[in-house]
Design an enzyme around this catalytic site. Structure first.
Site, PDB file in Angstrom:
ATOM      1  N   ASN A 141       8.501 -63.383 -17.614  1.00  0.00           N
ATOM      2  CA  ASN A 141       7.958 -63.255 -18.967  1.00  0.00           C
ATOM      3  C   ASN A 141       8.078 -61.783 -19.349  1.00  0.00           C
ATOM      4  O   ASN A 141       7.287 -60.965 -18.901  1.00  0.00           O
ATOM      5  CB  ASN A 141       6.494 -63.708 -18.968  1.00  0.00           C
ATOM      6  CG  ASN A 141       5.831 -63.490 -20.321  1.00  0.00           C
ATOM      7  OD1 ASN A 141       6.507 -63.199 -21.300  1.00  0.00           O
ATOM      8  ND2 ASN A 141       4.514 -63.626 -20.360  1.00  0.00           N
ATOM      9  N   TRP A 142       9.086 -61.500 -20.162  1.00  0.00           N
ATOM     10  CA  TRP A 142       9.320 -60.096 -20.535  1.00  0.00           C
ATOM     11  C   TRP A 142       8.369 -59.629 -21.630  1.00  0.00           C
ATOM     12  O   TRP A 142       8.389 -58.466 -22.028  1.00  0.00           O
ATOM     13  CB  TRP A 142      10.778 -59.899 -20.973  1.00  0.00           C
ATOM     14  CG  TRP A 142      11.758 -59.890 -19.821  1.00  0.00           C
ATOM     15  CD1 TRP A 142      11.467 -59.908 -18.481  1.00  0.00           C
ATOM     16  CD2 TRP A 142      13.189 -59.844 -19.912  1.00  0.00           C
ATOM     17  NE1 TRP A 142      12.623 -59.879 -17.737  1.00  0.00           N
ATOM     18  CE2 TRP A 142      13.700 -59.840 -18.587  1.00  0.00           C
ATOM     19  CE3 TRP A 142      14.092 -59.812 -20.976  1.00  0.00           C
ATOM     20  CZ2 TRP A 142      15.070 -59.800 -18.304  1.00  0.00           C
ATOM     21  CZ3 TRP A 142      15.459 -59.772 -20.692  1.00  0.00           C
ATOM     22  CH2 TRP A 142      15.945 -59.767 -19.374  1.00  0.00           C
ATOM     23  N   LYS A 143       7.571 -60.535 -22.160  1.00  0.00           N
ATOM     24  CA  LYS A 143       6.605 -60.195 -23.214  1.00  0.00           C
ATOM     25  C   LYS A 143       7.298 -59.429 -24.349  1.00  0.00           C
ATOM     26  O   LYS A 143       8.465 -59.652 -24.595  1.00  0.00           O
ATOM     27  CB  LYS A 143       5.424 -59.405 -22.634  1.00  0.00           C
ATOM     28  CG  LYS A 143       4.818 -60.093 -21.411  1.00  0.00           C
ATOM     29  CD  LYS A 143       3.485 -59.536 -21.041  1.00  0.00           C
ATOM     30  CE  LYS A 143       3.001 -60.206 -19.762  1.00  0.00           C
ATOM     31  NZ  LYS A 143       1.640 -59.859 -19.430  1.00  0.00           N
ATOM     32  N   HIS A 175       0.047 -68.902 -23.170  1.00  0.00           N
ATOM     33  CA  HIS A 175      -0.210 -67.681 -22.387  1.00  0.00           C
ATOM     34  C   HIS A 175      -1.558 -67.089 -22.811  1.00  0.00           C
ATOM     35  O   HIS A 175      -1.939 -67.157 -23.984  1.00  0.00           O
ATOM     36  CB  HIS A 175       0.916 -66.675 -22.625  1.00  0.00           C
ATOM     37  CG  HIS A 175       0.876 -65.540 -21.659  1.00  0.00           C
ATOM     38  ND1 HIS A 175       0.029 -64.466 -21.834  1.00  0.00           N
ATOM     39  CD2 HIS A 175       1.535 -65.333 -20.498  1.00  0.00           C
ATOM     40  CE1 HIS A 175       0.185 -63.626 -20.811  1.00  0.00           C
ATOM     41  NE2 HIS A 175       1.089 -64.135 -19.982  1.00  0.00           N
ATOM     42  N   GLU A 219      -2.437 -64.229 -23.448  1.00  0.00           N
ATOM     43  CA  GLU A 219      -2.354 -63.257 -24.556  1.00  0.00           C
ATOM     44  C   GLU A 219      -2.285 -63.982 -25.900  1.00  0.00           C
ATOM     45  O   GLU A 219      -2.779 -63.473 -26.907  1.00  0.00           O
ATOM     46  CB  GLU A 219      -1.155 -62.318 -24.335  1.00  0.00           C
ATOM     47  CG  GLU A 219      -1.449 -61.346 -23.197  1.00  0.00           C
ATOM     48  CD  GLU A 219      -0.239 -60.877 -22.414  1.00  0.00           C
ATOM     49  OE1 GLU A 219       0.897 -61.030 -22.884  1.00  0.00           O
ATOM     50  OE2 GLU A 219      -0.435 -60.359 -21.289  1.00  0.00           O
ATOM     51  N   GLU A 259      -2.821 -68.681 -14.356  1.00  0.00           N
ATOM     52  CA  GLU A 259      -2.783 -67.224 -14.468  1.00  0.00           C
ATOM     53  C   GLU A 259      -4.198 -66.707 -14.730  1.00  0.00           C
ATOM     54  O   GLU A 259      -4.644 -66.670 -15.886  1.00  0.00           O
ATOM     55  CB  GLU A 259      -1.875 -66.804 -15.625  1.00  0.00           C
ATOM     56  CG  GLU A 259      -0.440 -67.260 -15.490  1.00  0.00           C
ATOM     57  CD  GLU A 259       0.494 -66.362 -16.279  1.00  0.00           C
ATOM     58  OE1 GLU A 259       1.331 -65.708 -15.655  1.00  0.00           O
ATOM     59  OE2 GLU A 259       0.360 -66.301 -17.499  1.00  0.00           O
ATOM     60  N   GLY A 271      -1.308 -58.169 -15.399  1.00  0.00           N
ATOM     61  CA  GLY A 271      -1.013 -56.802 -15.797  1.00  0.00           C
ATOM     62  C   GLY A 271      -1.993 -55.777 -15.264  1.00  0.00           C
ATOM     63  O   GLY A 271      -1.979 -54.621 -15.676  1.00  0.00           O
ATOM     64  N   SER A 318       0.184 -60.272 -11.561  1.00  0.00           N
ATOM     65  CA  SER A 318       0.565 -59.150 -10.689  1.00  0.00           C
ATOM     66  C   SER A 318       1.340 -59.595  -9.447  1.00  0.00           C
ATOM     67  O   SER A 318       1.124 -59.055  -8.353  1.00  0.00           O
ATOM     68  CB  SER A 318      -0.661 -58.320 -10.318  1.00  0.00           C
ATOM     69  OG  SER A 318      -1.270 -57.798 -11.495  1.00  0.00           O
ATOM     70  N   GLY A 336       5.215 -61.145 -15.038  1.00  0.00           N
ATOM     71  CA  GLY A 336       5.304 -60.230 -16.166  1.00  0.00           C
ATOM     72  C   GLY A 336       5.950 -58.919 -15.741  1.00  0.00           C
ATOM     73  O   GLY A 336       7.171 -58.811 -15.628  1.00  0.00           O
ATOM     74  N   GLY A 337       5.120 -57.922 -15.467  1.00  0.00           N
ATOM     75  CA  GLY A 337       5.593 -56.558 -15.198  1.00  0.00           C
ATOM     76  C   GLY A 337       6.744 -56.462 -14.205  1.00  0.00           C
ATOM     77  O   GLY A 337       7.741 -55.773 -14.455  1.00  0.00           O
TER      78      GLY A 337
HETATM   79  C1  PEP Z   1       2.063 -62.714 -17.269  1.00  0.00           C
HETATM   80  O1  PEP Z   1       1.838 -62.098 -18.279  1.00  0.00           O
HETATM   81  O2  PEP Z   1       2.401 -63.916 -17.343  1.00  0.00           O
HETATM   82  C2  PEP Z   1       1.908 -62.038 -15.991  1.00  0.00           C
HETATM   83  C3  PEP Z   1       1.709 -62.760 -14.942  1.00  0.00           C
HETATM   84  O3  PEP Z   1       1.959 -60.665 -16.016  1.00  0.00           O
HETATM   85  P1  PEP Z   1       1.927 -59.671 -14.737  1.00  0.00           P
HETATM   86  O4  PEP Z   1       2.893 -60.242 -13.733  1.00  0.00           O
HETATM   87  O5  PEP Z   1       2.369 -58.352 -15.266  1.00  0.00           O
HETATM   88  O6  PEP Z   1       0.534 -59.675 -14.224  1.00  0.00           O
END
Ligand code: PEP
Length: 251
Positions: free
Chosen positions: A9-11, A95, A97, A167, A173, A213, A234-235
């Site tokens: 997920n590049w957001k 998600h 967010e 999640e 994040g 994470s 994500g990150g």
């Molecule tokens: C996400 O936003 O779906 C996620 C899991 O982010 P991160 O890996 O950065 O915690």
């Protein structure tokens, strides 16, 4: 046997050059990855370019959101048909967010899920509790509500095209990852909720991804848990080598 599903997920990151370069770098790094399904979900504006860069590879294209209508006067929205036209086979719905910043309700997310499936997209449907909810003891109630209301009305055949991403919001994040035991406990609970609502067949076949994470150095211990069937990242997915490192830890 559930095939692990590993999605990036590049957001709201990456302009077209960076996105295409990352996709191009990822392709050879994961070309030999067997027994896993890989998806990259960039921003809408780079979907076509990334789709072209990934053509002929074992990496599928997904989007991060979609609306509940095919077309029309819905300024700023995008339809599943448009995502398919851009090369997507997957979409992320729900998600945290989207739930938190854009106030997307369980009812709206359920509508999005149904429409995306009816339109021929596969869906990663996200759920998860906040830190306050976990510490306040309402985690199970929150997950129960998100599963029961979010997945409401799905048929057994719909589930062939659905994965659930657990999640925990406190792990997204933040650099704080759920321990493998915390992830396993939540995943087993979610699978039990799905079994109660949709039956054993559906529950046993459903892939439940963990997100929060995930990095190359914690992926192996998480995927070793029996109810963890992949990751939404994500990150650590923004760089080809770290996302590939997670995929290698799973293979
Ligand atoms: C996400 O936003 O779906 C996620 C899991 O982010 P991160 O890996 O950065 O915690």
């Amino acid at each position: 046997m559930r095939t692990p599903l590993i999605a990036a997920n590049w957001k709201m990151n990456k302009l077209v050059d960076d996105a295409v370069a990352t996709a191009g770098a990822l392709k050879p790094l994961v070309a030999d990855a067997a027994g896993v399904e890989i998806v990259v979900c960039p921003v809408f504006t780079v979907l076509q370019a990334v789709g072209k860069a990934l053509a002929g590879s074992n990496v599928a294209l997904g989007a991060q959101n979609c609306y509940t209508k095919e077309s029309g006067a819905f300024t700023g929205e995008i339809s599943p048909q448009m995502l398919k036209d851009a090369g997507c086979t997957w979409v992320i719905i729900g998600h945290s967010e989207r739930r938190q910043y854009f106030k997307e309700s369980d009812a709206l997310l359920n509508e999005k899920l149904h429409f995306a499936l009816k339109s021929g997209l596969k869906v990663m449907f996200c759920i998860g509790e906040t830190l306050d909810e976990r510490q306040g003891g309402s985690m199970n109630d929150v997950l129960r509500r998100q599963v029961n209301e979010g997945l409401k009305g799905l048929s057994e055949t719909d589930f062939a095209n659905v994965a659930v991403a657990y999640e925990p919001v406190w792990a997204i994040g933040t650099g704080v990852t759920a321990t493998p035991e915390q992830a396993e406990e939540a995943h087993a609970f979610v699978r039990g909720l799905v079994e109660a609502q949709f039956g054993k067949n559906v529950a046993e076949g459903l892939r439940i991804q963990y997100g929060g994470s995930v990095k190359p150095d914690n992926a192996a211990e998480l995927i070793a848990k029996p109810n963890v069937d992949g990751f939404l990242v994500g990150g650590a997915s923004l760089k080809a080598d770290s996302f590939a490192g997670i995929i290698k830890a799973v293979c």
